[in-house]
Design an enzyme around this catalytic site. Structure first.
Site, PDB file in Angstrom:
ATOM      1  N   TRP A 196      -7.602  -1.004  -4.637  1.00 40.07           N
ATOM      2  CA  TRP A 196      -8.643   0.026  -4.572  1.00 40.07           C
ATOM      3  C   TRP A 196      -8.142   1.173  -3.685  1.00 40.07           C
ATOM      4  O   TRP A 196      -7.617   0.934  -2.592  1.00 40.07           O
ATOM      5  CB  TRP A 196      -9.962  -0.521  -4.004  1.00 40.07           C
ATOM      6  CG  TRP A 196     -10.903   0.606  -3.758  1.00 40.07           C
ATOM      7  CD1 TRP A 196     -11.514   1.372  -4.711  1.00 40.07           C
ATOM      8  CD2 TRP A 196     -11.282   1.167  -2.493  1.00 40.07           C
ATOM      9  NE1 TRP A 196     -12.251   2.367  -4.112  1.00 40.07           N
ATOM     10  CE2 TRP A 196     -12.127   2.267  -2.761  1.00 40.07           C
ATOM     11  CE3 TRP A 196     -10.988   0.845  -1.162  1.00 40.07           C
ATOM     12  CZ2 TRP A 196     -12.687   3.042  -1.745  1.00 40.07           C
ATOM     13  CZ3 TRP A 196     -11.548   1.612  -0.154  1.00 40.07           C
ATOM     14  CH2 TRP A 196     -12.387   2.702  -0.445  1.00 40.07           C
ATOM     15  N   GLU A 247      -9.735  -1.491  -9.133  1.00 40.98           N
ATOM     16  CA  GLU A 247     -11.170  -1.243  -8.918  1.00 40.98           C
ATOM     17  C   GLU A 247     -11.493   0.245  -9.046  1.00 40.98           C
ATOM     18  O   GLU A 247     -10.810   1.081  -8.464  1.00 40.98           O
ATOM     19  CB  GLU A 247     -11.557  -1.737  -7.508  1.00 40.98           C
ATOM     20  CG  GLU A 247     -13.034  -1.584  -7.162  1.00 40.98           C
ATOM     21  CD  GLU A 247     -13.381  -2.157  -5.778  1.00 40.98           C
ATOM     22  OE1 GLU A 247     -12.450  -2.476  -5.012  1.00 40.98           O
ATOM     23  OE2 GLU A 247     -14.575  -2.277  -5.473  1.00 40.98           O
ATOM     24  N   LYS A 271     -14.368   3.581  -8.841  1.00 43.69           N
ATOM     25  CA  LYS A 271     -15.484   3.996  -7.993  1.00 43.69           C
ATOM     26  C   LYS A 271     -15.980   5.364  -8.421  1.00 43.69           C
ATOM     27  O   LYS A 271     -15.194   6.193  -8.876  1.00 43.69           O
ATOM     28  CB  LYS A 271     -15.021   4.025  -6.529  1.00 43.69           C
ATOM     29  CG  LYS A 271     -16.158   4.228  -5.540  1.00 43.69           C
ATOM     30  CD  LYS A 271     -15.745   3.832  -4.136  1.00 43.69           C
ATOM     31  CE  LYS A 271     -16.877   4.085  -3.171  1.00 43.69           C
ATOM     32  NZ  LYS A 271     -16.617   3.564  -1.834  1.00 43.69           N
ATOM     33  N   ASP A 285     -17.197  -3.224  -9.273  1.00 42.27           N
ATOM     34  CA  ASP A 285     -17.980  -3.384  -8.043  1.00 42.27           C
ATOM     35  C   ASP A 285     -19.401  -2.919  -8.339  1.00 42.27           C
ATOM     36  O   ASP A 285     -19.605  -1.824  -8.886  1.00 42.27           O
ATOM     37  CB  ASP A 285     -17.338  -2.550  -6.922  1.00 42.27           C
ATOM     38  CG  ASP A 285     -18.049  -2.703  -5.583  1.00 42.27           C
ATOM     39  OD1 ASP A 285     -19.283  -2.515  -5.542  1.00 42.27           O
ATOM     40  OD2 ASP A 285     -17.386  -2.989  -4.569  1.00 42.27           O
ATOM     41  N   HIS A 299     -20.434   0.708  -7.432  1.00 45.80           N
ATOM     42  CA  HIS A 299     -19.524   1.821  -7.717  1.00 45.80           C
ATOM     43  C   HIS A 299     -19.869   2.650  -8.943  1.00 45.80           C
ATOM     44  O   HIS A 299     -19.008   3.274  -9.546  1.00 45.80           O
ATOM     45  CB  HIS A 299     -18.096   1.297  -7.835  1.00 45.80           C
ATOM     46  CG  HIS A 299     -17.527   0.919  -6.513  1.00 45.80           C
ATOM     47  ND1 HIS A 299     -16.188   0.741  -6.303  1.00 45.80           N
ATOM     48  CD2 HIS A 299     -18.120   0.719  -5.314  1.00 45.80           C
ATOM     49  CE1 HIS A 299     -15.979   0.419  -5.039  1.00 45.80           C
ATOM     50  NE2 HIS A 299     -17.141   0.390  -4.421  1.00 45.80           N
ATOM     51  N   HIS A 312     -16.717  -7.438  -7.846  1.00 40.56           N
ATOM     52  CA  HIS A 312     -17.088  -7.289  -6.450  1.00 40.56           C
ATOM     53  C   HIS A 312     -18.601  -7.272  -6.435  1.00 40.56           C
ATOM     54  O   HIS A 312     -19.225  -6.240  -6.687  1.00 40.56           O
ATOM     55  CB  HIS A 312     -16.530  -5.988  -5.860  1.00 40.56           C
ATOM     56  CG  HIS A 312     -15.200  -6.179  -5.218  1.00 40.56           C
ATOM     57  ND1 HIS A 312     -14.570  -5.191  -4.507  1.00 40.56           N
ATOM     58  CD2 HIS A 312     -14.404  -7.277  -5.140  1.00 40.56           C
ATOM     59  CE1 HIS A 312     -13.421  -5.670  -4.048  1.00 40.56           C
ATOM     60  NE2 HIS A 312     -13.295  -6.926  -4.423  1.00 40.56           N
ATOM     61  N   ASP A 314     -23.534   3.293  -2.313  1.00 43.49           N
ATOM     62  CA  ASP A 314     -22.647   2.128  -2.219  1.00 43.49           C
ATOM     63  C   ASP A 314     -22.744   1.539  -0.814  1.00 43.49           C
ATOM     64  O   ASP A 314     -21.779   1.516  -0.064  1.00 43.49           O
ATOM     65  CB  ASP A 314     -21.215   2.591  -2.524  1.00 43.49           C
ATOM     66  CG  ASP A 314     -20.218   1.447  -2.491  1.00 43.49           C
ATOM     67  OD1 ASP A 314     -20.604   0.319  -2.817  1.00 43.49           O
ATOM     68  OD2 ASP A 314     -19.053   1.706  -2.142  1.00 43.49           O
ATOM     69  N   ASP A 358     -23.293  -1.502   0.272  1.00 43.31           N
ATOM     70  CA  ASP A 358     -22.752  -2.838   0.506  1.00 43.31           C
ATOM     71  C   ASP A 358     -23.688  -3.734   1.312  1.00 43.31           C
ATOM     72  O   ASP A 358     -23.264  -4.398   2.261  1.00 43.31           O
ATOM     73  CB  ASP A 358     -21.360  -2.760   1.159  1.00 43.31           C
ATOM     74  CG  ASP A 358     -20.323  -2.140   0.231  1.00 43.31           C
ATOM     75  OD1 ASP A 358     -20.028  -2.761  -0.788  1.00 43.31           O
ATOM     76  OD2 ASP A 358     -19.824  -1.036   0.529  1.00 43.31           O
ATOM     77  N   ASP A 390     -18.373  -8.493  -2.082  1.00 39.45           N
ATOM     78  CA  ASP A 390     -17.972  -7.315  -1.301  1.00 39.45           C
ATOM     79  C   ASP A 390     -19.201  -6.666  -0.671  1.00 39.45           C
ATOM     80  O   ASP A 390     -19.805  -5.780  -1.257  1.00 39.45           O
ATOM     81  CB  ASP A 390     -17.228  -6.311  -2.197  1.00 39.45           C
ATOM     82  CG  ASP A 390     -16.684  -5.134  -1.399  1.00 39.45           C
ATOM     83  OD1 ASP A 390     -16.693  -5.197  -0.155  1.00 39.45           O
ATOM     84  OD2 ASP A 390     -16.248  -4.142  -2.017  1.00 39.45           O
TER      85      ASP A 390
HETATM   86  C1  RNT Z   1     -14.811   0.230  -1.434  1.00 43.05           C
HETATM   87  C2  RNT Z   1     -14.435  -0.894  -2.312  1.00 43.05           C
HETATM   88  C3  RNT Z   1     -13.477  -1.901  -1.738  1.00 43.05           C
HETATM   89  C4  RNT Z   1     -13.762  -2.243  -0.295  1.00 43.05           C
HETATM   90  C5  RNT Z   1     -12.948  -3.392   0.254  1.00 43.05           C
HETATM   91  C6  RNT Z   1     -13.044  -3.506   1.728  1.00 43.05           C
HETATM   92  O1  RNT Z   1     -15.821   0.997  -1.905  1.00 43.05           O
HETATM   93  O2  RNT Z   1     -15.593  -1.533  -2.755  1.00 43.05           O
HETATM   94  O3  RNT Z   1     -13.461  -3.019  -2.535  1.00 43.05           O
HETATM   95  O4  RNT Z   1     -15.119  -2.522  -0.087  1.00 43.05           O
HETATM   96  O5  RNT Z   1     -11.647  -3.273  -0.172  1.00 43.05           O
HETATM   97 ZN    ZN Z   2     -15.390  -3.347  -3.843  1.00 45.24          ZN
END
Ligand code: RNT
Ligand code: ZN
Length: 418
Positions: free
Chosen positions: A185, A226, A228, A259, A262, A286, A294, A296, A326
């Site tokens: 990523w 990945e 985003k 993810d 994302h 993720h 985003d 998390d 994640d």
């Molecule tokens: C960031 C991505 C990535 C990170 C990790 C820490 O937006 O989601 O995967 O969260 O690599």
């Molecule tokens: Zn991620």
């Protein structure tokens, strides 16, 4: 097994049997699924390679709950604690910055030996390992660009880092005799509107081709990319967009990483899973919880989590999907965060296995949408909790919220003394 749990399970089993669902078979299927716990929930994505470097790359942890892990030993101790409350055998996903060594290193000099302690611990614990190059929180990422930078020195640095990460992943895979998934990523992007949207993407594509130019044994490692939509400080343009990453993964036979945070807020990854897997052999998830952005947040048992699990189970896509987590919340006990999020992921999978999938599909194909809707709604109040409790007890982990007392004790005895 306590009588109460056994009896509740027998009743639930009978109720599910009436609609053709075999709860024992669901439990057997669930036992085989490994979730990849992300090490970075334990210390707010700090890692151990560098001191006093701020988190960059457009991601953010908020909160300063006391007791975060400050050394690899502390992190391992915390992960062991979390795992003792999570049913099943799982994996741990490490980031490059979690190297466990006294050597002064940089990301372009890391080697498998810097992760030896993680490997021997993983063996002891019966855990698999996954890996991630760390392309952020580093002076070479300060321009907002890493592997797609227009500066050849910066680009070369990150290419070297990523190449080394693949060697480390291969080492993990061989040592633990199970495939290590490496997730690539890159936060690369512009805060404001760019003139050239193609150039950075072309550079990222060619840089990745160089990273992947060394063939690796697919038995031991898998590369995933990945995407985003945007990050903090990269609001206007992200190089590794959805189209970029999906296009790259399909043409280069890599796995795509979806993810949950994302995409645009009304898009969901549960609907993307079956599409992506028509075109790629494998997929990495993720699983996260975006709240307005985003953010998390810790994964909860919400509609989207259930839908993710349903996509995987109904479509028989579990075997081609690697389920990683994640999220990073620094405002609550970090061990509890892991436990809540991971238990929820497993619960959602169990719920999905407790559906009469074949019957539902038939109703749909017959155009009987009345039955489809009625059954899907009635299923929501089936005694899934009794099966979950039974599963926890069977796997030797605490039933319901009894784990919380233990976490609080650990907080008093260990975390607050750090
Ligand atoms: C960031 C991505 C990535 C990170 C990790 C820490 O937006 O989601 O995967 O969260 O690599
Ligand atoms: Zn991620």
């Amino acid at each position: 097994m306590t009588q109460e749990i056994q009896q509740a399970y027998e009743l639930a089993k009978a109720a599910y049997a009436k609609i053709g669902v075999d709860t024992d078979a669901a439990i057997e299927a669930l036992k085989k699924i490994k979730i990849s716990l992300h090490c970075w929930q334990g210390d707010d994505v700090n890692g151990f390679l560098f001191q006093d470097i701020a988190l960059s790359g457009g991601i953010q942890t908020t909160g300063n709950y006391p007791g975060k892990a400050q050394t690899p030993d502390q992190l391992r101790q915390d992960i062991e604690k979390a795992l003792s409350f999570i049913p099943g055998k799982h994996k741990l996903s490490l980031h490059a910055i979690y190297a466990d060594t006294d050597e002064k290193l940089d990301l372009d000099t890391i080697k498998p030996k810097h992760f030896e302690k993680w490997v021997s611990w993983a063996k002891e614990q019966g855990l698999g390992l996954d890996f991630n190059p760390t392309c952020f929180s580093h002076p070479m990422a300060d321009s907002g660009f890493t592997i797609s930078s227009a500066d050849p020195k910066v680009r070369a640095f990150w290419i070297e880092h990523c190449k080394r990460c693949r060697v480390i992943a291969d080492y993990f895979g061989r040592e633990l005799d199970q495939k290590c998934v490496t997730n690539f990523w890159f936060p690369d992007g512009y805060k404001d509107i760019p003139v050239d949207r193609e150039g950075p993407r072309y550079r990222m594509m060619t840089a990745l081709d160089e990273v992947f130019s060394v063939p690796m044994d697919p038995k031991y490692s898998l590369d995933a990319l990945e995407s985003k939509v945007f990050g903090i400080g990269a609001e206007s343009y992200t190089v590794g967009s959805n189209e970029f990453a999906l296009g790259y993964a399909t043409t280069r036979k890599k796995a795509y990483c979806l993810d949950a945070g994302h995409f645009h807020p009304t898009e969901v990854i549960s609907d993307k899973i079956p599409s992506v897997l028509l075109y790629t052999d494998e997929l990495l998830l993720h699983v996260s919880r975006p709240v307005r952005w985003d953010s998390d947040h810790v994964v909860i048992l919400d509609d989207e989590l259930n839908a993710i699990a349903q996509s995987l189970v109904r479509g028989n896509l579990i075997e081609r999907t690697h389920i990683g987590l994640d999220f990073f919340d620094a405002s609550i006990n970090r061990i509890a965060a892991w436990v809540i999020g991971t238990r929820n992921m497993i619960k959602a999978l169990l719920k999905a296995y407790l559906e009469p999938t074949q019957e539902l599909k038939e109703a749909e194909l017959n155009g009987d949408y009345t039955t489809r809707l009625a059954m899907m709604e009635e299923l929501k109040s089936y005694p899934f909790g009794a099966v979950w409790d039974y599963y926890c007890e069977l796997m030797g982990v605490p039933v319901r919220e009894t784990w919380l007392k233990d976490v609080k004790e650990y907080e008093q005895d260990v975390l607050l003394k750090r």
